[in-house]
Scaffold this motif. Structure first.
Motif, PDB file in Angstrom:
ATOM      1  N   ASP A  98       0.864  -1.172   0.000  1.00  0.00           N
ATOM      2  CA  ASP A  98       0.000   0.000   0.000  1.00  0.00           C
ATOM      3  C   ASP A  98       0.903   1.224   0.000  1.00  0.00           C
ATOM      4  N   ILE A  99       0.629   2.148  -0.907  1.00  0.00           N
ATOM      5  CA  ILE A  99       1.406   3.377  -1.038  1.00  0.00           C
ATOM      6  C   ILE A  99       0.504   4.543  -0.648  1.00  0.00           C
ATOM      7  N   ASN A 100       0.914   5.304   0.374  1.00  0.00           N
ATOM      8  CA  ASN A 100       0.052   6.374   0.877  1.00  0.00           C
ATOM      9  C   ASN A 100       0.622   7.772   0.660  1.00  0.00           C
ATOM     10  N   ASN A 101       1.814   7.859   0.077  1.00  0.00           N
ATOM     11  CA  ASN A 101       2.447   9.161  -0.098  1.00  0.00           C
ATOM     12  C   ASN A 101       3.312   9.114  -1.350  1.00  0.00           C
ATOM     13  N   ILE A 102       3.117  10.084  -2.244  1.00  0.00           N
ATOM     14  CA  ILE A 102       3.861  10.151  -3.502  1.00  0.00           C
ATOM     15  C   ILE A 102       4.462  11.550  -3.614  1.00  0.00           C
ATOM     16  N   ASN A 103       5.780  11.601  -3.718  1.00  0.00           N
ATOM     17  CA  ASN A 103       6.493  12.884  -3.842  1.00  0.00           C
ATOM     18  C   ASN A 103       6.117  13.855  -2.730  1.00  0.00           C
ATOM     19  N   GLY A 104       5.936  13.322  -1.531  1.00  0.00           N
ATOM     20  CA  GLY A 104       5.645  14.178  -0.387  1.00  0.00           C
ATOM     21  C   GLY A 104       4.194  14.603  -0.257  1.00  0.00           C
ATOM     22  N   VAL A 105       3.343  14.152  -1.167  1.00  0.00           N
ATOM     23  CA  VAL A 105       1.914  14.483  -1.102  1.00  0.00           C
ATOM     24  C   VAL A 105       1.149  13.219  -0.704  1.00  0.00           C
ATOM     25  N   ARG A 106       0.347  13.337   0.331  1.00  0.00           N
ATOM     26  CA  ARG A 106      -0.460  12.189   0.748  1.00  0.00           C
ATOM     27  C   ARG A 106      -1.455  11.861  -0.364  1.00  0.00           C
ATOM     28  N   VAL A 107      -1.633  10.599  -0.653  1.00  0.00           N
ATOM     29  CA  VAL A 107      -2.525  10.168  -1.736  1.00  0.00           C
ATOM     30  C   VAL A 107      -3.929  10.742  -1.530  1.00  0.00           C
ATOM     31  N   VAL A 108      -4.385  10.806  -0.283  1.00  0.00           N
ATOM     32  CA  VAL A 108      -5.722  11.322   0.007  1.00  0.00           C
ATOM     33  C   VAL A 108      -5.859  12.790  -0.431  1.00  0.00           C
ATOM     34  N   ASN A 109      -4.736  13.507  -0.528  1.00  0.00           N
ATOM     35  CA  ASN A 109      -4.759  14.926  -0.903  1.00  0.00           C
ATOM     36  C   ASN A 109      -4.378  15.179  -2.362  1.00  0.00           C
ATOM     37  N   LEU A 110      -4.073  14.132  -3.111  1.00  0.00           N
ATOM     38  CA  LEU A 110      -3.601  14.324  -4.486  1.00  0.00           C
ATOM     39  C   LEU A 110      -4.559  15.147  -5.338  1.00  0.00           C
ATOM     40  N   GLU A 111      -5.836  14.852  -5.210  1.00  0.00           N
ATOM     41  CA  GLU A 111      -6.820  15.499  -6.080  1.00  0.00           C
ATOM     42  C   GLU A 111      -6.948  16.998  -5.796  1.00  0.00           C
ATOM     43  N   THR A 112      -6.806  17.391  -4.534  1.00  0.00           N
ATOM     44  CA  THR A 112      -7.055  18.789  -4.166  1.00  0.00           C
ATOM     45  C   THR A 112      -5.777  19.613  -4.006  1.00  0.00           C
ATOM     46  N   ALA A 113      -4.618  18.956  -3.923  1.00  0.00           N
ATOM     47  CA  ALA A 113      -3.359  19.688  -3.740  1.00  0.00           C
ATOM     48  C   ALA A 113      -3.064  20.555  -4.963  1.00  0.00           C
ATOM     49  N   THR A 114      -2.429  21.711  -4.727  1.00  0.00           N
ATOM     50  CA  THR A 114      -2.105  22.626  -5.820  1.00  0.00           C
ATOM     51  C   THR A 114      -0.636  23.035  -5.745  1.00  0.00           C
ATOM     52  N   GLY A 115      -0.158  23.577  -6.846  1.00  0.00           N
ATOM     53  CA  GLY A 115       1.233  24.030  -6.919  1.00  0.00           C
ATOM     54  C   GLY A 115       2.078  23.069  -7.726  1.00  0.00           C
ATOM     55  N   PRO A 116       3.303  23.486  -8.077  1.00  0.00           N
ATOM     56  CA  PRO A 116       4.170  22.663  -8.932  1.00  0.00           C
ATOM     57  C   PRO A 116       4.493  21.284  -8.341  1.00  0.00           C
ATOM     58  N   GLU A 117       4.739  21.232  -7.016  1.00  0.00           N
ATOM     59  CA  GLU A 117       5.048  19.937  -6.383  1.00  0.00           C
ATOM     60  C   GLU A 117       3.840  19.013  -6.460  1.00  0.00           C
ATOM     61  N   ALA A 118       2.659  19.594  -6.229  1.00  0.00           N
ATOM     62  CA  ALA A 118       1.427  18.798  -6.288  1.00  0.00           C
ATOM     63  C   ALA A 118       1.194  18.285  -7.704  1.00  0.00           C
ATOM     64  N   GLU A 119       1.436  19.137  -8.696  1.00  0.00           N
ATOM     65  CA  GLU A 119       1.252  18.703 -10.089  1.00  0.00           C
ATOM     66  C   GLU A 119       2.206  17.568 -10.431  1.00  0.00           C
ATOM     67  N   ARG A 120       3.450  17.669  -9.965  1.00  0.00           N
ATOM     68  CA  ARG A 120       4.410  16.597 -10.230  1.00  0.00           C
ATOM     69  C   ARG A 120       3.960  15.304  -9.536  1.00  0.00           C
ATOM     70  N   ALA A 121       3.455  15.423  -8.308  1.00  0.00           N
ATOM     71  CA  ALA A 121       2.961  14.248  -7.578  1.00  0.00           C
ATOM     72  C   ALA A 121       1.755  13.642  -8.295  1.00  0.00           C
ATOM     73  N   GLN A 122       0.860  14.483  -8.812  1.00  0.00           N
ATOM     74  CA  GLN A 122      -0.311  13.985  -9.550  1.00  0.00           C
ATOM     75  C   GLN A 122       0.130  13.245 -10.817  1.00  0.00           C
ATOM     76  N   GLU A 123       1.126  13.803 -11.523  1.00  0.00           N
ATOM     77  CA  GLU A 123       1.648  13.121 -12.715  1.00  0.00           C
ATOM     78  C   GLU A 123       2.304  11.802 -12.329  1.00  0.00           C
ATOM     79  N   ALA A 124       3.064  11.806 -11.238  1.00  0.00           N
ATOM     80  CA  ALA A 124       3.716  10.575 -10.777  1.00  0.00           C
ATOM     81  C   ALA A 124       2.671   9.514 -10.426  1.00  0.00           C
ATOM     82  N   ALA A 125       1.580   9.924  -9.776  1.00  0.00           N
ATOM     83  CA  ALA A 125       0.510   8.982  -9.414  1.00  0.00           C
ATOM     84  C   ALA A 125      -0.129   8.402 -10.680  1.00  0.00           C
TER      85      ALA A 125
END
Length: 187
Positions: free
Chosen positions: A104-131
């Motif tokens: 089970d993976i709960n964190n990608i690039n420092g962003v919690r999976v539960v927050n992937l959809e709502t997170a914003t900013g360049p780091e969040a976008e990179r995490a969303q792409e990684a997911a």
């Protein structure tokens, strides 16, 4: 110039007709010259009442899948494995965690999976792409049989194709709901 296999070439010389060899494309050069470092994996259960997972507790093919995720998933810099092998649970006899065939993976690039959809900013976008790349990787990896996460529940059929699981039992909907905060990758 001489006319050969590669088409019209430069003038002939004492070394024979000038011609181009295999053309190495820029991305091939980049891939060999400076491959990106593999993603860093942490093994930490965020529920303090549960033990941290250990890579060594997984079946060798699941350990290999984690290594390949680190190396092959584009834009993945860091990933946390929240759960690996778990004790057998009679209420869930087919759980691939029980014999070390799932993580089970709960964190990608420092962003919690539960927050992937709502997170914003360049780091969040990179995490969303990684997911999204992790999902694509799992779908294209024949040994991966299950991918459950915030975007749905996929299972690989006997034909080798990964497709959405037909959810019929209340337990299935509960399981899907329990995966809004992490990705389950099972063999």
């Amino acid at each position: 110039g001489a006319h050969g296999w590669y088409g019209t070439t430069g003038s002939a010389s004492s070394t024979g007709p000038a011609h181009r060899g295999k053309v190495t494309l820029p991305n091939e050069v980049r891939g060999k010259a400076s491959p990106r470092p593999p993603a860093k994996v942490t093994w930490k259960n965020d529920d303090r009442t549960r033990p941290d997972p250990k890579q060594d507790d997984l079946k060798p093919e699941m350990q290999d899948a984690v290594e390949r995720i680190k190396e092959e998933v584009p834009k993945l810099d860091t990933v946390n494995v929240n759960s690996g092998r778990r004790p057998f649970d009679p209420a869930n006899p087919n759980d691939p965690h029980a014999d070390g065939r799932a993580v089970d993976i709960n964190n990608i690039n420092g962003v919690r999976v539960v927050n992937l959809e709502t997170a914003t900013g360049p780091e969040a976008e990179r995490a969303q792409e990684a997911a999204a790349n992790l999902e694509k990787w799992a779908k294209n990896e024949p040994k991966i049989k299950q991918l459950i996460g915030p975007t749905g529940w996929l299972e690989r059929g006997s034909d080798g194709v990964m497709r959405p699981k037909q959810l019929t039992k209340p337990k299935d909907f509960k399981t899907l709901d329990e995966h809004k905060n992490h990705y389950h990758i099972g063999m």
